[in-house]
Motif scaffolding. Sequence first.
Motif, PDB file in Angstrom:
ATOM      1  N   PRO A  29       0.849  -1.200   0.000  1.00 24.66           N
ATOM      2  CA  PRO A  29       0.000   0.000   0.000  1.00 24.66           C
ATOM      3  C   PRO A  29       0.884   1.249   0.000  1.00 24.66           C
ATOM      4  N   GLN A  30       0.478   2.283  -0.695  1.00 21.72           N
ATOM      5  CA  GLN A  30       1.301   3.487  -0.808  1.00 21.72           C
ATOM      6  C   GLN A  30       0.989   4.540   0.254  1.00 21.72           C
ATOM      7  N   GLN A  31      -0.019   4.295   1.076  1.00 23.91           N
ATOM      8  CA  GLN A  31      -0.320   5.203   2.180  1.00 23.91           C
ATOM      9  C   GLN A  31      -0.643   4.367   3.413  1.00 23.91           C
ATOM     10  N   ARG A  58       5.451   7.811  16.034  1.00 28.44           N
ATOM     11  CA  ARG A  58       4.449   7.469  15.016  1.00 28.44           C
ATOM     12  C   ARG A  58       4.984   7.902  13.659  1.00 28.44           C
ATOM     13  N   TYR A  59       4.578   7.183  12.632  1.00 30.83           N
ATOM     14  CA  TYR A  59       5.112   7.400  11.287  1.00 30.83           C
ATOM     15  C   TYR A  59       3.972   7.298  10.283  1.00 30.83           C
ATOM     16  N   ALA A  60       3.824   8.297   9.433  1.00 33.99           N
ATOM     17  CA  ALA A  60       2.831   8.270   8.357  1.00 33.99           C
ATOM     18  C   ALA A  60       3.585   8.351   7.035  1.00 33.99           C
ATOM     19  N   TYR A  61       3.258   7.454   6.124  1.00 34.41           N
ATOM     20  CA  TYR A  61       3.965   7.329   4.843  1.00 34.41           C
ATOM     21  C   TYR A  61       2.996   7.564   3.692  1.00 34.41           C
ATOM     22  N   ASP A  62       3.397   8.395   2.749  1.00 35.58           N
ATOM     23  CA  ASP A  62       2.631   8.636   1.534  1.00 35.58           C
ATOM     24  C   ASP A  62       3.574   8.496   0.344  1.00 35.58           C
TER      25      ASP A  62
END
Length: 180
Positions: A29-31, A58-62
């Motif tokens: 998944p890309q997000q 915490r880590y958010a990836y796009d």
Amino acid sequence: IYSIMSTKLLVLAALVAIAACQQFRCKMPQQWEARRIAFDPNHRYYHNHTSQYRVYGRYAYDGLGQRKAMIEEAAVGDAPDKLYEILELGELKKAYVTDVKSRECTEYSLTWSFHRHDIPADAQFIGYEYLGSYPKQFELSQWYSRVMHEGHNVTSYQTFSEGTCAPIRDDRFSEATGFH
């Protein structure tokens, strides 16, 4: 005729066995979001870590927009822990690091390419790992790759969940930057 038929069956069985052993790259998944634990035993230019550096957060990836957002509690040696908000914008080659307590924001120019967490095209499948026990086990696929990044050899070990292809681990090591 019997030996020709036997040979064809043997070749077919071998091809089926080879195909069954091949691991196909799943599409990550890309997000997504995750908890993050990191440590770096070497000095690096970006954060200038010491050998007693560790981070929880915490880590958010796009991957589509080449963006990363993190909130990290960082500890360096005996100094009090600090809380940082970090925004990396890969397309703009910029990173913004804000000390949450002081609200001081520092802008960095990124000199490296956006780090994707996808399975690289040249990665080698290592095998499967299983968490839990039958019938409620959780299957993970393991990958290994070596790439040249900014003049340094980088070794990557990646782990993904089967089915959803969620990234579980993405460890990298290079002589220049250490383990992270």
